[in-house]
Design a protein around this motif. Sequence first.
Motif, PDB file in Angstrom:
ATOM      1  N   ILE A 286      -0.481   7.048  -5.835  1.00 30.54           N
ATOM      2  CA  ILE A 286      -1.862   6.376  -5.536  1.00 30.54           C
ATOM      3  C   ILE A 286      -2.453   6.094  -4.083  1.00 30.54           C
ATOM      4  O   ILE A 286      -1.190   5.060  -3.235  1.00 30.54           O
ATOM      5  CB  ILE A 286      -2.449   5.377  -6.686  1.00 30.54           C
ATOM      6  CG1 ILE A 286      -2.557   5.526  -7.861  1.00 30.54           C
ATOM      7  CG2 ILE A 286      -3.967   4.391  -5.768  1.00 30.54           C
ATOM      8  CD1 ILE A 286      -3.227   6.881  -8.324  1.00 30.54           C
ATOM      9  N   GLN A 287      -3.390   6.641  -2.713  1.00 32.82           N
ATOM     10  CA  GLN A 287      -3.753   5.959  -1.740  1.00 32.82           C
ATOM     11  C   GLN A 287      -4.805   5.128  -1.806  1.00 32.82           C
ATOM     12  O   GLN A 287      -5.536   5.821  -1.113  1.00 32.82           O
ATOM     13  CB  GLN A 287      -3.466   6.915  -0.814  1.00 32.82           C
ATOM     14  CG  GLN A 287      -3.551   6.462   0.699  1.00 32.82           C
ATOM     15  CD  GLN A 287      -3.538   6.992   1.295  1.00 32.82           C
ATOM     16  OE1 GLN A 287      -2.936   8.377   1.425  1.00 32.82           O
ATOM     17  NE2 GLN A 287      -3.660   7.392   2.718  1.00 32.82           N
ATOM     18  N   ALA A 288      -4.414   3.341  -2.313  1.00 31.91           N
ATOM     19  CA  ALA A 288      -5.945   2.884  -2.151  1.00 31.91           C
ATOM     20  C   ALA A 288      -5.632   2.106  -1.505  1.00 31.91           C
ATOM     21  O   ALA A 288      -5.545   0.598  -1.433  1.00 31.91           O
ATOM     22  CB  ALA A 288      -6.424   2.534  -3.544  1.00 31.91           C
TER      23      ALA A 288
ATOM     24  N   MET B  62      10.737  -1.952  -2.892  1.00 32.08           N
ATOM     25  CA  MET B  62      10.577  -1.517  -1.389  1.00 32.08           C
ATOM     26  C   MET B  62      11.635  -0.983  -0.971  1.00 32.08           C
ATOM     27  O   MET B  62      11.152  -0.388   0.517  1.00 32.08           O
ATOM     28  CB  MET B  62      10.104  -2.511   0.025  1.00 32.08           C
ATOM     29  CG  MET B  62       8.899  -3.492  -0.506  1.00 32.08           C
ATOM     30  SD  MET B  62       7.471  -2.757  -0.929  1.00 32.08           S
ATOM     31  CE  MET B  62       6.365  -4.178  -1.759  1.00 32.08           C
ATOM     32  N   LYS B  63      12.697  -0.556  -1.354  1.00 28.60           N
ATOM     33  CA  LYS B  63      13.627  -0.150  -1.110  1.00 28.60           C
ATOM     34  C   LYS B  63      13.438   2.154  -0.721  1.00 28.60           C
ATOM     35  O   LYS B  63      13.178   2.639  -0.194  1.00 28.60           O
ATOM     36  CB  LYS B  63      14.688   0.746  -1.438  1.00 28.60           C
ATOM     37  CG  LYS B  63      15.485  -1.029  -1.595  1.00 28.60           C
ATOM     38  CD  LYS B  63      16.883  -0.830  -1.589  1.00 28.60           C
ATOM     39  CE  LYS B  63      17.830  -2.332  -1.340  1.00 28.60           C
ATOM     40  NZ  LYS B  63      19.125  -2.556  -2.394  1.00 28.60           N
ATOM     41  N   SER B  64      12.864   2.429  -2.036  1.00 32.66           N
ATOM     42  CA  SER B  64      11.857   3.690  -1.711  1.00 32.66           C
ATOM     43  C   SER B  64      10.535   3.656  -0.842  1.00 32.66           C
ATOM     44  O   SER B  64      10.636   5.140  -0.162  1.00 32.66           O
ATOM     45  CB  SER B  64      11.086   3.969  -3.178  1.00 32.66           C
ATOM     46  OG  SER B  64       9.858   3.256  -2.599  1.00 32.66           O
ATOM     47  N   VAL B  65       9.960   2.817  -0.516  1.00 30.42           N
ATOM     48  CA  VAL B  65       9.022   3.270   0.338  1.00 30.42           C
ATOM     49  C   VAL B  65       9.785   3.422   2.250  1.00 30.42           C
ATOM     50  O   VAL B  65       8.974   4.124   3.000  1.00 30.42           O
ATOM     51  CB  VAL B  65       8.407   1.878   0.828  1.00 30.42           C
ATOM     52  CG1 VAL B  65       7.191   1.829   2.303  1.00 30.42           C
ATOM     53  CG2 VAL B  65       7.006   1.350  -0.562  1.00 30.42           C
TER      54      VAL B  65
ATOM     55  N   ILE C  70       0.969  -1.330  -0.247  1.00 34.60           N
ATOM     56  CA  ILE C  70      -0.123  -0.190  -0.062  1.00 34.60           C
ATOM     57  C   ILE C  70       1.234   0.975  -0.066  1.00 34.60           C
ATOM     58  O   ILE C  70       0.255   2.081  -0.450  1.00 34.60           O
ATOM     59  CB  ILE C  70      -0.638   0.323   1.641  1.00 34.60           C
ATOM     60  CG1 ILE C  70      -1.546  -1.310   1.387  1.00 34.60           C
ATOM     61  CG2 ILE C  70      -1.960   1.019   1.499  1.00 34.60           C
ATOM     62  CD1 ILE C  70      -2.749  -1.233   2.351  1.00 34.60           C
ATOM     63  N   ARG C  71       1.837   1.698   0.591  1.00 33.62           N
ATOM     64  CA  ARG C  71       2.972   2.132   0.890  1.00 33.62           C
ATOM     65  C   ARG C  71       4.000   2.958  -0.345  1.00 33.62           C
ATOM     66  O   ARG C  71       3.891   3.533  -0.963  1.00 33.62           O
ATOM     67  CB  ARG C  71       3.794   2.210   2.211  1.00 33.62           C
ATOM     68  CG  ARG C  71       2.827   2.420   3.576  1.00 33.62           C
ATOM     69  CD  ARG C  71       3.993   2.328   5.061  1.00 33.62           C
ATOM     70  NE  ARG C  71       4.823   2.370   4.892  1.00 33.62           N
ATOM     71  CZ  ARG C  71       6.133   1.961   5.296  1.00 33.62           C
ATOM     72  NH1 ARG C  71       6.452   1.133   5.317  1.00 33.62           N
ATOM     73  NH2 ARG C  71       6.969   2.757   5.091  1.00 33.62           N
TER      74      ARG C  71
END
Length: 439
Positions: free
Chosen positions: A357-359, A432-435, A349-350
């Motif tokens: 997009i926050q969905a 996921m590193k960007s998150v 989601i993150r």
Amino acid sequence: MNKTWQTKWPERISYGLSDAADNLVFQVMTTYLLFFYTDVYGLTPGAVAILFVVARVADVIESPLIGLMIDHTHSKFGKSRPFFLWYALPYVIFAILTFVTPNFSSTGKLIWAYVTYLGLGFFYTAVNLPITSILPTMSQNERELTLLGVIRQFFGSSVQIIVAVFTLPLVAFFGRGNQQHGFLMTITLFGVISLILIWNTFFHVRERFTNKKIAHQSFKQVLPMILKNQPWIRISVVILLFWLVTAIKNQTAIYYFKYTLNKESLVPLANGFTLASLVGVILILRLSSIHGNRKTMLTGIVTAFFGQLILAAGVYLNTLSVLFTGVVVNAIGHGMIVGLVSIMIADTIRYGVTMGIQAEGILAASDNFGVNVGLGVGGLITAGLFQLSGYVPDQAQNAATLSMINWNYVWIPLVIYVVMFAVLWFYDEEVMKSVKAGV
């Protein structure tokens, strides 16, 4: 990234108790509903198999529908949180109605089962999906999200074990030989407690991190992000497979002990050994900080696989000590897998937020979609094989049925674990590193 911790223990406990609340009803449905329908309510395995198929078709629609409802909810309470308030009471009412046994004709009984079970499935999704969707909005601290996910699963698994161990004794206590009355009183007790805990979650949790500019986009805008979110696609498949194997194992266990071993009284004891899943849940905090979520879940799948091999040895050696050892090892692996589900969904989601997009509603829907479809297909496989093998309730079973019970309890789960491992192996944790960098 903001490294401060936003939640306090009362909120963390209340969040965890939301999963405990749902599991009070959900685990009765998962573990005992097939048995209730065939041996207590009087439906044929074939009729139940078709019911489960219809319910799963409905779930294909319901999970994304509830997800879209969350993403398009505008309220002073947030997007996910109000669902705990709005749908808790209908959920409990339909849970109780599902175990009501009206004195109808065979057709009437089947219609009643369809209406109540389908209604229960919808409202379960409405109160359970928000538990996953609200998580990434509670904090921006990665370790705090892991802690919240572990607390949730600790309470959920604890109640799962409580239900597995105490349901049949409570049915016997309340029913005094009448299983219809016993099941109804037991689910009523669980339902009332569930209602209180779900409403408690509503009053104590908070949504803190919602980007209003990207929080209510149309599905047309959301769809490209979903298709590009490869980690979400893979973890969604793993979730479905996990609940498929869980349904097959759980629903077959009571038949194995009742008809293969002729020791139905051992079911609560066998279920009690699944307490070991809490060990797996707790291990997540340490292992994920060292190895990451993907490797930790892979470790859980391997652990569950070897536990299943030990269980197989116990079945074919007819040695309960070996069988129960397998149950314990398998449960530890299951705890590691299921404890990471909401955490890894929160990661995806993150990750979607980094794509603009926050969905959280529609992405969290994959959790409930996997639960509902996995359990339904598992129930279909079990009930369908029962029908094909000539199963007759409360009678000594023929060789084909006994063989089918072994296949369901031992071999089919082993195959599913291998497929789960293969799917998760290609989960790309690098994206996921960007998150984790707070991008």
